[in-house]
Structures are given as structure tokens and as C-alpha cells.
Design an enzyme around this catalytic site. Structure first.
Site, PDB file in Angstrom:
ATOM      1  N   ASP A 125       0.816  -1.215   0.000  1.00 22.64           N
ATOM      2  CA  ASP A 125       0.000   0.000   0.000  1.00 22.64           C
ATOM      3  C   ASP A 125       0.855   1.272   0.000  1.00 22.64           C
ATOM      4  O   ASP A 125       0.336   2.378   0.121  1.00 22.64           O
ATOM      5  CB  ASP A 125      -0.978   0.014   1.165  1.00 22.64           C
ATOM      6  CG  ASP A 125      -0.276  -0.052   2.517  1.00 22.64           C
ATOM      7  OD1 ASP A 125       0.967  -0.049   2.548  1.00 22.64           O
ATOM      8  OD2 ASP A 125      -0.984  -0.099   3.546  1.00 22.64           O
ATOM      9  N   ASP A 127       3.019   2.776   2.014  1.00 24.06           N
ATOM     10  CA  ASP A 127       3.073   3.712   3.139  1.00 24.06           C
ATOM     11  C   ASP A 127       4.366   3.579   3.921  1.00 24.06           C
ATOM     12  O   ASP A 127       4.519   4.175   4.989  1.00 24.06           O
ATOM     13  CB  ASP A 127       1.877   3.501   4.068  1.00 24.06           C
ATOM     14  CG  ASP A 127       1.864   2.111   4.707  1.00 24.06           C
ATOM     15  OD1 ASP A 127       2.719   1.275   4.349  1.00 24.06           O
ATOM     16  OD2 ASP A 127       0.989   1.862   5.565  1.00 24.06           O
ATOM     17  N   GLU A 131       2.978  -4.645   5.377  1.00 21.65           N
ATOM     18  CA  GLU A 131       1.757  -5.149   6.015  1.00 21.65           C
ATOM     19  C   GLU A 131       1.662  -6.666   5.839  1.00 21.65           C
ATOM     20  O   GLU A 131       2.311  -7.247   4.978  1.00 21.65           O
ATOM     21  CB  GLU A 131       0.508  -4.476   5.450  1.00 21.65           C
ATOM     22  CG  GLU A 131       0.342  -4.620   3.956  1.00 21.65           C
ATOM     23  CD  GLU A 131       0.976  -3.465   3.184  1.00 21.65           C
ATOM     24  OE1 GLU A 131       0.741  -3.393   1.962  1.00 21.65           O
ATOM     25  OE2 GLU A 131       1.714  -2.668   3.786  1.00 21.65           O
ATOM     26  N   ASP A 156      23.779   4.218  -6.207  1.00 22.15           N
ATOM     27  CA  ASP A 156      24.716   5.085  -5.514  1.00 22.15           C
ATOM     28  C   ASP A 156      25.882   4.238  -5.004  1.00 22.15           C
ATOM     29  O   ASP A 156      26.014   3.064  -5.353  1.00 22.15           O
ATOM     30  CB  ASP A 156      24.023   5.821  -4.368  1.00 22.15           C
ATOM     31  CG  ASP A 156      23.472   4.872  -3.310  1.00 22.15           C
ATOM     32  OD1 ASP A 156      23.275   3.673  -3.628  1.00 22.15           O
ATOM     33  OD2 ASP A 156      23.243   5.313  -2.178  1.00 22.15           O
ATOM     34  N   ASP A 169      27.418  -4.675  -7.057  1.00 15.94           N
ATOM     35  CA  ASP A 169      28.106  -5.413  -6.013  1.00 15.94           C
ATOM     36  C   ASP A 169      27.149  -6.418  -5.391  1.00 15.94           C
ATOM     37  O   ASP A 169      25.976  -6.138  -5.200  1.00 15.94           O
ATOM     38  CB  ASP A 169      28.613  -4.433  -4.947  1.00 15.94           C
ATOM     39  CG  ASP A 169      29.676  -5.060  -4.063  1.00 15.94           C
ATOM     40  OD1 ASP A 169      30.024  -6.225  -4.304  1.00 15.94           O
ATOM     41  OD2 ASP A 169      30.148  -4.380  -3.134  1.00 15.94           O
ATOM     42  N   ASP A 180      18.533   1.857   1.156  1.00 12.47           N
ATOM     43  CA  ASP A 180      18.167   2.016  -0.247  1.00 12.47           C
ATOM     44  C   ASP A 180      17.212   0.927  -0.713  1.00 12.47           C
ATOM     45  O   ASP A 180      16.569   1.063  -1.759  1.00 12.47           O
ATOM     46  CB  ASP A 180      19.413   1.981  -1.139  1.00 12.47           C
ATOM     47  CG  ASP A 180      20.344   3.152  -0.887  1.00 12.47           C
ATOM     48  OD1 ASP A 180      19.917   4.104  -0.226  1.00 12.47           O
ATOM     49  OD2 ASP A 180      21.496   3.097  -1.354  1.00 12.47           O
ATOM     50  N   ASP A 351      25.929  19.113 -21.700  1.00  8.97           N
ATOM     51  CA  ASP A 351      25.792  18.121 -22.764  1.00  8.97           C
ATOM     52  C   ASP A 351      26.145  16.720 -22.290  1.00  8.97           C
ATOM     53  O   ASP A 351      25.699  15.732 -22.874  1.00  8.97           O
ATOM     54  CB  ASP A 351      26.681  18.494 -23.950  1.00  8.97           C
ATOM     55  CG  ASP A 351      26.201  19.752 -24.647  1.00  8.97           C
ATOM     56  OD1 ASP A 351      25.025  20.102 -24.468  1.00  8.97           O
ATOM     57  OD2 ASP A 351      27.001  20.390 -25.360  1.00  8.97           O
ATOM     58  N   ASP A 389      23.909   8.036  -1.378  1.00  2.89           N
ATOM     59  CA  ASP A 389      22.657   8.701  -1.764  1.00  2.89           C
ATOM     60  C   ASP A 389      22.822   9.647  -2.943  1.00  2.89           C
ATOM     61  O   ASP A 389      22.119  10.651  -3.066  1.00  2.89           O
ATOM     62  CB  ASP A 389      22.061   9.449  -0.569  1.00  2.89           C
ATOM     63  CG  ASP A 389      21.630   8.505   0.538  1.00  2.89           C
ATOM     64  OD1 ASP A 389      21.392   7.320   0.243  1.00  2.89           O
ATOM     65  OD2 ASP A 389      21.550   8.943   1.699  1.00  2.89           O
ATOM     66  N   PHE A 408      22.924  16.230 -23.904  1.00  2.33           N
ATOM     67  CA  PHE A 408      21.727  16.458 -23.101  1.00  2.33           C
ATOM     68  C   PHE A 408      21.284  17.910 -23.068  1.00  2.33           C
ATOM     69  O   PHE A 408      20.338  18.259 -22.338  1.00  2.33           O
ATOM     70  CB  PHE A 408      21.907  15.895 -21.705  1.00  2.33           C
ATOM     71  CG  PHE A 408      21.812  14.385 -21.678  1.00  2.33           C
ATOM     72  CD1 PHE A 408      21.215  13.701 -22.734  1.00  2.33           C
ATOM     73  CD2 PHE A 408      22.303  13.659 -20.620  1.00  2.33           C
ATOM     74  CE1 PHE A 408      21.117  12.319 -22.724  1.00  2.33           C
ATOM     75  CE2 PHE A 408      22.205  12.278 -20.591  1.00  2.33           C
ATOM     76  CZ  PHE A 408      21.616  11.603 -21.650  1.00  2.33           C
ATOM     77  N   HIS A 471      19.990  21.129 -30.596  1.00  4.88           N
ATOM     78  CA  HIS A 471      19.510  20.973 -29.225  1.00  4.88           C
ATOM     79  C   HIS A 471      18.220  21.753 -28.998  1.00  4.88           C
ATOM     80  O   HIS A 471      18.115  22.922 -29.384  1.00  4.88           O
ATOM     81  CB  HIS A 471      20.568  21.465 -28.235  1.00  4.88           C
ATOM     82  CG  HIS A 471      21.840  20.676 -28.273  1.00  4.88           C
ATOM     83  ND1 HIS A 471      22.960  21.024 -27.551  1.00  4.88           N
ATOM     84  CD2 HIS A 471      22.172  19.547 -28.951  1.00  4.88           C
ATOM     85  CE1 HIS A 471      23.921  20.157 -27.782  1.00  4.88           C
ATOM     86  NE2 HIS A 471      23.472  19.248 -28.627  1.00  4.88           N
ATOM     87  N   ASP A 473      17.185  23.009 -26.279  1.00  2.45           N
ATOM     88  CA  ASP A 473      17.327  24.148 -25.368  1.00  2.45           C
ATOM     89  C   ASP A 473      17.792  25.413 -26.079  1.00  2.45           C
ATOM     90  O   ASP A 473      17.897  26.468 -25.454  1.00  2.45           O
ATOM     91  CB  ASP A 473      18.268  23.808 -24.209  1.00  2.45           C
ATOM     92  CG  ASP A 473      19.729  23.629 -24.633  1.00  2.45           C
ATOM     93  OD1 ASP A 473      20.020  23.679 -25.843  1.00  2.45           O
ATOM     94  OD2 ASP A 473      20.578  23.436 -23.735  1.00  2.45           O
ATOM     95  N   CYS A 647      25.053  25.711 -21.722  1.00  2.00           N
ATOM     96  CA  CYS A 647      25.664  24.444 -22.114  1.00  2.00           C
ATOM     97  C   CYS A 647      26.881  24.126 -21.246  1.00  2.00           C
ATOM     98  O   CYS A 647      27.292  22.972 -21.146  1.00  2.00           O
ATOM     99  CB  CYS A 647      26.089  24.488 -23.582  1.00  2.00           C
ATOM    100  SG  CYS A 647      24.780  24.972 -24.720  1.00  2.00           S
TER     101      CYS A 647
END
Length: 665
Positions: A125, A127, A131, A156, A169, A180, A351, A389, A408, A471, A473, A647
Site C-alpha cells: 500500500d 506507506d 503489512e 549510488d 556489487d 536504499d 551536454d 545517496d 543532453f 539541441h 534548449d 551548455c
């Protein structure tokens, strides 16, 4: 209806079997009766519930020794179940007596039962709590009312001693690794030992072996060890039965994000297996299943708050870094500098990588996606970003050539939108591509398929191949606002620039000069009159405007926008020898957005009354929305190399508060 399995009775024999709590055993009374039988009776111990089904009508026998007899008819079925676990083997029984027409007993059949509770449990569920025996654990559905457990890809690196991401690993070094992972609990309750010939096995399908890994806690009270028991080459694990009531903890991680060959769903099963005779293969008595979905990688739009701004340090951009540091300080975030020994002389950090995140009910952390373009920043990502993290992943095609559209800068995401009643609460990904013909440059299929497979930010493909770099952007971006719309879409517009220049020409400012203070190589005097009188430049920008308008129409349709949601920023382009467009002056759309603070490329437009008219027009469009415009000079270090400083920068932003599993793709 609870799970049901068939048991074949034999008159004159006693059968021993396990009955899993929550399931029913069905026995064919008619087929087990000896010849001459016309009726039968049933007796059972208190821990057993019995139902007699005659020709589709249920009659329930609930009291042992009641003496009730039923006529024997073809199709008569006996169903029995247990509602509590046994403390000893064979501590419950069912006895069926068969009678002749005169009421004389002929024979009996018996079943000795051992009640066993088995439940494989997850946080179905969503949360954050596992359960017990949720009815929804074996399926997965989207939406606010949906259900199903969620896995994170542990990409990570919690330990400094492991060079790859954690998901590569097979070991768990510390409890931080477990944070995690998603928890799974195997609950077992029964006698101190299982009857001979039974065992409990945890397993995964072979198709999921490269997608999920399972770790089991051993020695929970003394020198805990987390043992890799499922995933990769391990397909099954024989569970050690401890007797009594036990809860065995397992921790699950995803090994892969969804892609074109993986929908994101994985399943884990536990089965109770029975061996009738030595040398004969085992058969399943009971199976319980849980289903997980691997959490997607999610992009963050400009409207989310900035956390860190990244920039590469080079010999020729120290003044720009000083300017960007002031902007970052005003925005209340932090500047992270990638120095030369890491960036290897490459400045285009936008990029190379795209910041996003992954999210489950129990945890969220940023994940950087490394583009197929290898500009030398991978060492920066691995050495400076990958850590506790903070995740990392890459997509590198094996058989496709990498092009400029794989950078990118060609990957954007809109703010949340609603289109014809359908909500996109995490926005929609924008990908630059070629005109819808067979020719032209496109982003590699591996990356495009990966973005589509995440499902929660349905991609929109735009036409960007008309640009030299190709691109998205370069002609579209988004800025946050405080009104009900919450954002505006900004688009580069040659038409807006020509309109502004004609206004100034009519005001008698046609000889106003552009590029004052410009440190580029072109030193010719350029005025408003000269720009307006260049037929070639006019024709080229008419073509560019047509290309931008094509995308404008797509964006209005796919993002549910109106003209009031769009702001046109003045821009001019020129075509290179290959017929691809490059900016005529620094492109203001390629700004860096840090909440209300905008770092905008200084356009070096015509100076009127001591102020650039392009800057003045841009301020008049954006500052009424509560935005603060700061124009930064980047000509020497960025624009002169066919890029803008956006960029050369990259922004990590806070994740959405909206849980992605509430999306309905």
C-alpha cells in the site's frame, strides 16, 4: 476465493498432508468411495473447517461427531481448511466414513493435517510499512488508489572501497545500504519441524535474474550478515525452517531501470514443495507471490528549486565563474566547480550529464544520467558526484553512431501540465529530433527508448535538426511564475527581433550599433539598418521562424498551452555552410534558471539611451512576472565556440513532492 488444491483420497488409507492457512483442500468423495456406498459422514477435529458440496449446493459440517450423513452422488466434493497453525505434526484430522444402503459402515478414508502459515509480505500500500498478507501484493496498479510495492535501483555508492555503483556489487557493507532497499518479510508459523519431504523455497523467474537482487539477514542477533540469496545467477534459495512463529527479513534492490526490454515489473515467489518418494521430483503445494515495480528515473524542470550549480573551470572562463558565483549566491544555492584535472579541458557539462532522481515510499535520492557523448566528464561524475545517496547510470549504444543530438542540451522537461483533461503532474520530456522523414539526425534509440520506458513523463519529440548543434534548449525553455499557471514557456523568435528592430528604425534609431564590447572575431560595424536590409539574413530567419513555429504548434498541442502561456524572446540566427542554424548574437533563451533569478546570455544588441534594447525588451517581458534578469557575458568562453553558458553549466534541483506512482500513464 482462497487458493484451493486437489487432494485424492483413498478408502482404507490414511493420508498425511500440510494445509496452508488461508487455503482450502478439495477432495473428491465420490471417486474415493468403495463400491456399494450410498452415503457418507464426516468427522473432524476442532482446528479444521469442513464444507460438503453436493451437486453445486453447499452444506457445511462444523461439529465433529454430529452424525449427519449425506447421500453419495457423482460430483460430491469435500472442502476443508485450517484457521490456525499446528503446534505438532499431524495434530488435526478429517475422517470420512462410507455406508451401504442399509446404513452399515463399509470403509473409511482419513486425512491427517498439519497447519502451516506462510505469507510473503511487502509494502503493497506504499506507506513505508510492510503489512501482513495484503490482498494486493501480487499485482501492481497506477494511480492514487493504486497498489503494489516499489524498488529502487541501488546505483549510488555507500562505501569508498567499492568502485562501481552498489547495484553492481553482491555484498552489503553496512546498514546504510539497506536503507536504499525495499523490505520483504517471509512469515512462517507451524510446528517445531516440518513433516518429512517438505521444504520452502524462495525463487525468481529466470527473466528477472538480471533485474533484481535479494539479500537475507542471517544471525540477526549476533554479528549480522546480509547474504546475497537471489538474483544474477541465483534463481532459488531454500529457506531454513526454524519452527514456531518466525519472521525472516529480506532486502530487495533493483539492478536495472526500466528500458525497452524491461517494463519495470519483477516478481518474487515462495513455494511449499512436497516430495512423495525419494528420487521423484518435488511438486508445489502452495505458492505466494509479490510484485514490485522498479522506480523510474525522473527529470526535474526549471520550475523546481535549485540545489547545486555545476560549472567547469578553464583558463578562459574565470570571469564568467565569478559572475555565475554571484548569481548562485543570490539564488541561495551552491556552486560546484569541476576543475581542469577532472574536466580535461571540456567545458560543456550540460551536454554530458542530466540530473534527475529516483523515488520510493521509503527513500529518494538524486541520480545523474551520463549521455552517450563522452566529453571527458565521466571522471567528474564518478569521482565527485557518485557516493552515498547520489546515484549514477549511463546509456551507451553498442551499434549506433553518437551524434550531437545525443548531448543532453537536447533533453528538456516541461513543468506539470494538463492536456485535454489528462494530467502530467511530473511534466513531459522534450527530445530534439529530425523532421519527420527518413533522413536527418536523431537521438540514439537506446536513450530515446530508455526515456519512453520510464512512463511517468511521456516524451514529446520536437524538430531540432535544423540547428547546427540540434539541441532543443536553443529555442525553448521554461521559467517559474507565481500566478495560477505557475510557469511560462519562452521561445526564441526571429519575428519578435525583427519587430523590435523595425520599431526602433521607425523611431529614428536605425544607426544604433550592435556588438559594442563584443570580444568575438567579427569587428564589422553592425547596425539595425544593416540587419534589416540584409535580404539573405531575412530569408534565413524566415526559415528559422518556420522551424520554430512547427515546434510551437507541437508544444501547444502536447503541453496544452495557449498563446498567453508563451513568451517570445528576440533572437536571430544565420545558416552555416551546411545549411544549419547558429545564433547571430548570444541566444537569450539559453538562460540558466535559478528560481526567480535568471542568468541570461548578454545579447550585445543595439544600445539606445545607454541600454541594450534587447535586454530592455526581455526585462519588460519577464520582470512583471516576478523574475530577476541578470545578463552575463559569455562570448569569449562559450558563444564563440558555438554554445552558450547554459551548455557549460548544469543544475541539480529538488525532486517533485508528487509521488510518481500516483501518475496514470
Amino acid at each position: 476465493m482462497p487458493g484451493e488444491r486437489t487432494l485424492r483420497l483413498q478408502h482404507g488409507n490414511r493420508i498425511e498432508t500440510l494445509c496452508v492457512l488461508g487455503t482450502r483442500i478439495a477432495a473428491d468423495i465420490y471417486g474415493a468411495a468403495p463400491a456399494g456406498t450410498v452415503s457418507f459422514s464426516v468427522k473432524h477435529t476442532e482446528g479444521v473447517s469442513v464444507e460438503v458440496v453436493c451437486r453445486g449446493q453447499e452444506k457445511i459440517e462444523s461439529a465433529p461427531g454430529s452424525g449427519t450423513r449425506w447421500p453419495l452422488e457423482e460430483g460430491t466434493i469435500l472442502r476443508f481448511s485450517m484457521n490456525r497453525a499446528s503446534t505438532e505434526v499431524n495434530d488435526n484430522k478429517v475422517r470420512i466414513s462410507f455406508y451401504t444402503e442399509g446404513g452399515q459402515p463399509i470403509n473409511q478414508a482419513g486425512v491427517f493435517l498439519t497447519g502451516l502459515g506462510i505469507s510473503l509480505d511487502v509494502d503493497a500500500d506504499r506507506d513505508g510499512v510492510v503489512e501482513k498478507n495484503s490482498p494486493n501484493k501480487a499485482s501492481w496498479t497506477w494511480g492514487p488508489e493504486g497498489h503494489g510495492a516499489i524498488l529502487l535501483v541501488r546505483c549510488d555508492k555507500e562505501s569508498a572501497f567499492t568502485p562501481p555503483p552498489d547495484c553492481d556489487d553482491k555484498r552489503v557493507f553496512n546498514k546504510e545500504d539497506l536503507l536504499d532497499m525495499s523490505q520483504m518479510v517471509l512469515r512462517i508459523e507451524g510446528p517445531q519441524r516440518l513433516p518429512r519431504g517438505y521444504e520452502i523455497v524462495l525463487y525468481i523467474p529466470i527473466s528477472d535474474a538480471d533485474k533484481v537482487a535479494v539479500f537475507h539477514v542471517q544471525n540477526p542477533f549476533f554479528r549480522q550478515r546480509y547474504v546475497h540469496v537471489l538474483g544474477r545467477r541465483k534463481l532459488y534459495y531454500i529457506v531454513q525452517y526454524t519452527g514456531g512463529a518466525a519472521e525472516l527479513d529480506f532486502f530487495i534492490e533493483g539492478l536495472r531501470f526500466p528500458d525497452d526490454t524491461f517494463c519495470g515489473l519483477v516478481s518474487i515467489h515462495v513455494s511449499l514443495l512436497e516430495t512423495l518418494t525419494e528420487g521423484v521430483p518435488r511438486t508445489p503445494v502452495f505458492t505466494d507471490t509479490v510484485v514490485f515495480r522498479v522506480a523510474p528515473w525522473i527529470m526535474t524542470p526549471n520550475t523546481l528549486a535549485p540545489v547545486n550549480v555545476f560549472v567547469c573551470s578553464l583558463k578562459d572562463n574565470y570571469l564568467f565563474i565569478k559572475e555565475i558565483k554571484n548569481l548562485v549566491n543570490k539564488a541561495g544555492c551552491e556552486l560546484k566547480v569541476c576543475f581542469g584535472y577532472i574536466n580535461r579541458g571540456d567545458r560543456w557539462i550540460q551536454d554530458e550529464i542530466e540530473f534527475g532522481y529516483t523515488h520510493a515510499p521509503h527513500k529518494s535520492f538524486p541520480v545523474v544520467l551520463d549521455s552517450p557523448q563522452d566529453g571527458g566528464r565521466k571522471q567528474f561524475v564518478v569521482k565527485e558526484l557518485l557516493g552515498p545517496d547520489f546515484g549514477y547510470m549511463s546509456r551507451e549504444p553498442l551499434f549506433e553512431a553518437v551524434a550531437s543530438l545525443d548531448s543532453f542540451g537536447n533533453l528538456e522537461v516541461s513543468p506539470p501540465v494538463t492536456v485535454a483533461g489528462k494530467e502530467y503532474p511530473l511534466g513531459r520530456i522534450l527530445i530534439g529530433s529530425s523532421f519527420p522523414t527518413s533522413a536527418g539526425r536523431r537521438m540514439t534509440r537506446m536513450v530515446r527508448d530508455f526515456l519512453y520506458a520510464q512512463q511517468v513523463q511521456a516524451p514529446v519529440e520536437l524538430y531540432s535538426d535544423w540547428l547546427s548543434m540540434g539541441h532543443v534548449d536553443e529555442f525553448v525553455t521554461f521559467v517559474p511564475t507565481s500566478d495560477t499557471k505557475r510557469f511560462r514557456m519562452l521561445m526564441a523568435s526571429p519575428a519578435a527581433c525583427y519587430r523590435l528592430f523595425r520599431e526602433k528604425q521607425k523611431e529614428g534609431q536605425g544607426e544604433a550599433t550592435m556588438f559594442k564590447g563584443y570580444s568575438g572575431t567579427d569587428t564589422k560595424r553592425v547596425t539595425i539598418n544593416k540587419v534589416l536590409s540584409s535580404d539573405i539574413l531575412v530569408q534565413q530567419n524566415h526559415y528559422v521562424q518556420r522551424c520554430i513555429d512547427w515546434n510551437r504548434d507541437i508544444l501547444k498541442k502536447e503541453l496544452g498551452l495557449t498563446e498567453e502561456d508563451i513568451i517570445d524572446l528576440p533572437a536571430l540566427f544565420k545558416l552555416d555552410k551546411q545549411g544549419k542554424a547558429v545564433p547571430y548574437f548570444p541566444n537569450m533563451v539559453t538562460m540558466i534558471v535559478l528560481a526567480k533569478d535568471l542568468g541570461i546570455p548578454k545579447p550585445f544588441g543595439p544600445v539606445l539611451g545607454g541600454e541594450c534594447c534587447l535586454e530592455r525588451r526581455t526585462r519588460s517581458l519577464l520582470e512583471p512576472l516576478g523574475l530577476r534578469c541578470r545578463f552575463l557575458e559569455d562570448v569569449a568562453s562559450y558563444h564563440g565556440r558555438l554554445g552558450e553558458f547554459r551548455c557549460g553549466t548544469n543544475v541539480q534541483r529538488r525532486p517533485f513532492a508528487f509521488p510518481w506512482w500516483h501518475v496514470t500513464p
